[in-house]
Design a protein around this motif. Structure first.
Motif, PDB file in Angstrom:
ATOM      1  N   GLU A 220       2.798   8.083 -22.003  1.00  0.00           N
ATOM      2  CA  GLU A 220       2.660   9.524 -22.168  1.00  0.00           C
ATOM      3  C   GLU A 220       3.897  10.058 -21.584  1.00  0.00           C
ATOM      4  N   ALA A 221       4.513  10.991 -22.344  1.00  0.00           N
ATOM      5  CA  ALA A 221       5.806  11.602 -21.975  1.00  0.00           C
ATOM      6  C   ALA A 221       5.676  12.523 -20.788  1.00  0.00           C
ATOM      7  N   SER A 222       6.677  12.497 -19.962  1.00  0.00           N
ATOM      8  CA  SER A 222       6.883  13.291 -18.770  1.00  0.00           C
ATOM      9  C   SER A 222       7.083  14.809 -19.091  1.00  0.00           C
ATOM     10  N   LEU A 223       6.359  15.754 -18.802  1.00  0.00           N
ATOM     11  CA  LEU A 223       6.548  17.003 -19.103  1.00  0.00           C
ATOM     12  C   LEU A 223       7.311  17.598 -17.995  1.00  0.00           C
ATOM     13  N   VAL A 224       8.251  18.632 -18.005  1.00  0.00           N
ATOM     14  CA  VAL A 224       8.680  19.497 -17.076  1.00  0.00           C
ATOM     15  C   VAL A 224       8.619  21.039 -17.632  1.00  0.00           C
ATOM     16  N   LYS A 225       8.657  21.796 -16.548  1.00  0.00           N
ATOM     17  CA  LYS A 225       8.533  23.251 -16.813  1.00  0.00           C
ATOM     18  C   LYS A 225       9.763  23.914 -16.933  1.00  0.00           C
ATOM     19  N   ILE A 226       9.823  24.705 -18.082  1.00  0.00           N
ATOM     20  CA  ILE A 226      11.153  25.471 -18.195  1.00  0.00           C
ATOM     21  C   ILE A 226      10.758  27.036 -18.275  1.00  0.00           C
ATOM     22  N   VAL A 227      11.403  27.765 -17.270  1.00  0.00           N
ATOM     23  CA  VAL A 227      10.987  29.038 -17.356  1.00  0.00           C
ATOM     24  C   VAL A 227      12.481  29.927 -17.972  1.00  0.00           C
ATOM     25  N   VAL A 228      11.981  30.633 -18.963  1.00  0.00           N
ATOM     26  CA  VAL A 228      13.219  31.336 -19.697  1.00  0.00           C
ATOM     27  C   VAL A 228      12.971  32.937 -19.678  1.00  0.00           C
ATOM     28  N   GLY A 229      13.946  33.443 -20.031  1.00  0.00           N
ATOM     29  CA  GLY A 229      13.698  34.976 -20.007  1.00  0.00           C
ATOM     30  C   GLY A 229      13.734  35.539 -18.584  1.00  0.00           C
ATOM     31  N   SER A 230      13.556  36.954 -18.697  1.00  0.00           N
ATOM     32  CA  SER A 230      13.427  37.561 -17.275  1.00  0.00           C
ATOM     33  C   SER A 230      12.654  38.781 -17.427  1.00  0.00           C
TER      34      SER A 230
ATOM     35  N   ASP B  79      17.640  15.348 -13.657  1.00  0.00           N
ATOM     36  CA  ASP B  79      17.859  13.764 -12.944  1.00  0.00           C
ATOM     37  C   ASP B  79      18.877  13.817 -11.900  1.00  0.00           C
ATOM     38  N   GLY B  80      19.661  14.999 -11.783  1.00  0.00           N
ATOM     39  CA  GLY B  80      20.726  14.965 -10.801  1.00  0.00           C
ATOM     40  C   GLY B  80      20.666  14.976  -9.435  1.00  0.00           C
ATOM     41  N   HIS B  81      21.361  14.380  -8.655  1.00  0.00           N
ATOM     42  CA  HIS B  81      21.079  13.970  -7.283  1.00  0.00           C
ATOM     43  C   HIS B  81      21.619  15.362  -6.608  1.00  0.00           C
ATOM     44  N   GLY B  82      20.722  15.912  -5.443  1.00  0.00           N
ATOM     45  CA  GLY B  82      21.153  17.043  -4.825  1.00  0.00           C
ATOM     46  C   GLY B  82      20.650  18.505  -5.335  1.00  0.00           C
ATOM     47  N   PHE B  83      20.250  18.530  -6.787  1.00  0.00           N
ATOM     48  CA  PHE B  83      19.552  19.558  -7.365  1.00  0.00           C
ATOM     49  C   PHE B  83      18.120  19.731  -7.060  1.00  0.00           C
ATOM     50  N   ALA B  84      17.508  20.957  -6.659  1.00  0.00           N
ATOM     51  CA  ALA B  84      16.360  21.285  -6.558  1.00  0.00           C
ATOM     52  C   ALA B  84      15.373  20.970  -7.574  1.00  0.00           C
ATOM     53  N   GLU B  85      16.090  21.213  -8.885  1.00  0.00           N
ATOM     54  CA  GLU B  85      15.160  21.082 -10.097  1.00  0.00           C
ATOM     55  C   GLU B  85      14.790  19.498 -10.116  1.00  0.00           C
ATOM     56  N   SER B  86      15.461  18.784  -9.581  1.00  0.00           N
ATOM     57  CA  SER B  86      15.071  17.290  -9.768  1.00  0.00           C
ATOM     58  C   SER B  86      13.734  16.806  -9.085  1.00  0.00           C
ATOM     59  N   SER B  87      13.717  17.614  -7.912  1.00  0.00           N
ATOM     60  CA  SER B  87      12.533  17.510  -7.149  1.00  0.00           C
ATOM     61  C   SER B  87      11.252  18.123  -7.693  1.00  0.00           C
ATOM     62  N   THR B  88      11.651  19.653  -8.073  1.00  0.00           N
ATOM     63  CA  THR B  88      10.343  20.473  -8.738  1.00  0.00           C
ATOM     64  C   THR B  88      10.178  20.054 -10.028  1.00  0.00           C
ATOM     65  N   GLN B  89      10.965  19.378 -10.500  1.00  0.00           N
ATOM     66  CA  GLN B  89      10.864  19.173 -12.288  1.00  0.00           C
ATOM     67  C   GLN B  89      10.589  20.434 -13.074  1.00  0.00           C
ATOM     68  N   SER B  90      11.265  21.641 -12.545  1.00  0.00           N
ATOM     69  CA  SER B  90      11.372  22.755 -13.184  1.00  0.00           C
ATOM     70  C   SER B  90      12.491  23.430 -12.869  1.00  0.00           C
ATOM     71  N   VAL B  91      12.878  24.274 -14.318  1.00  0.00           N
ATOM     72  CA  VAL B  91      14.281  24.863 -14.354  1.00  0.00           C
ATOM     73  C   VAL B  91      14.009  26.342 -14.892  1.00  0.00           C
ATOM     74  N   GLU B  92      14.841  27.334 -14.517  1.00  0.00           N
ATOM     75  CA  GLU B  92      14.672  28.529 -14.614  1.00  0.00           C
ATOM     76  C   GLU B  92      16.177  28.963 -15.532  1.00  0.00           C
ATOM     77  N   VAL B  93      15.924  29.404 -16.471  1.00  0.00           N
ATOM     78  CA  VAL B  93      17.063  29.936 -17.350  1.00  0.00           C
ATOM     79  C   VAL B  93      16.934  31.225 -17.838  1.00  0.00           C
ATOM     80  N   PRO B  94      17.013  32.364 -17.014  1.00  0.00           N
ATOM     81  CA  PRO B  94      16.794  33.731 -17.422  1.00  0.00           C
ATOM     82  C   PRO B  94      17.788  34.141 -18.685  1.00  0.00           C
ATOM     83  N   ALA B  95      18.929  33.465 -18.838  1.00  0.00           N
ATOM     84  CA  ALA B  95      19.767  33.753 -20.104  1.00  0.00           C
ATOM     85  C   ALA B  95      18.945  33.438 -21.361  1.00  0.00           C
TER      86      ALA B  95
END
Length: 95
Positions: free
Chosen positions: A4-14, A40-56
């Motif tokens: 099964e594919a791994s899902l991540v949370k992407i939060v967009v907009g503001s 997947d980057g080392h040292g990025f909080a998003e790699s631990s939470t597997q979520s990314v916020e992109v308000p733009a």
């Protein structure tokens, strides 16, 4: 049996136009160096939470991007033109 594919949370907009999408991680990191580094980057909080916020990025834009990723048509110029035309039509109707 296929994995099964791994899902991540992407939060967009503001503000009032904020939306969360569950997106397949493998597709995001395959086509986007930004998401690859964040998820997947080392040292990025998003790699631990597997979520990314992109308000733009507006939710409607990301919805179209998700469709392109799922369809495998990201590199097809004709499909990209049709998607952009659809996005512009939606934008014109909402103004």
């Amino acid at each position: 049996m296929m994995a099964e594919a791994s899902l991540v949370k992407i939060v967009v907009g503001s503000g009032d136009v904020k939306k969360t999408f569950d997106q397949k991680k493998d597709l995001l990191v395959k086509y986007s160096p930004y998401f690859a580094a964040a998820l997947d980057g080392h040292g990025f909080a998003e790699s631990s939470t597997q979520s990314v916020e992109v308000p733009a990025i507006q939710p409607e834009t990301f919805r179209h991007m998700g469709w392109l990723l799922e369809s495998g048509e990201v590199g097809n110029p004709e499909v990209l033109k049709a998607q952009v035309a659809g996005m512009m039509a939606c934008r014109c109707r909402s103004e």
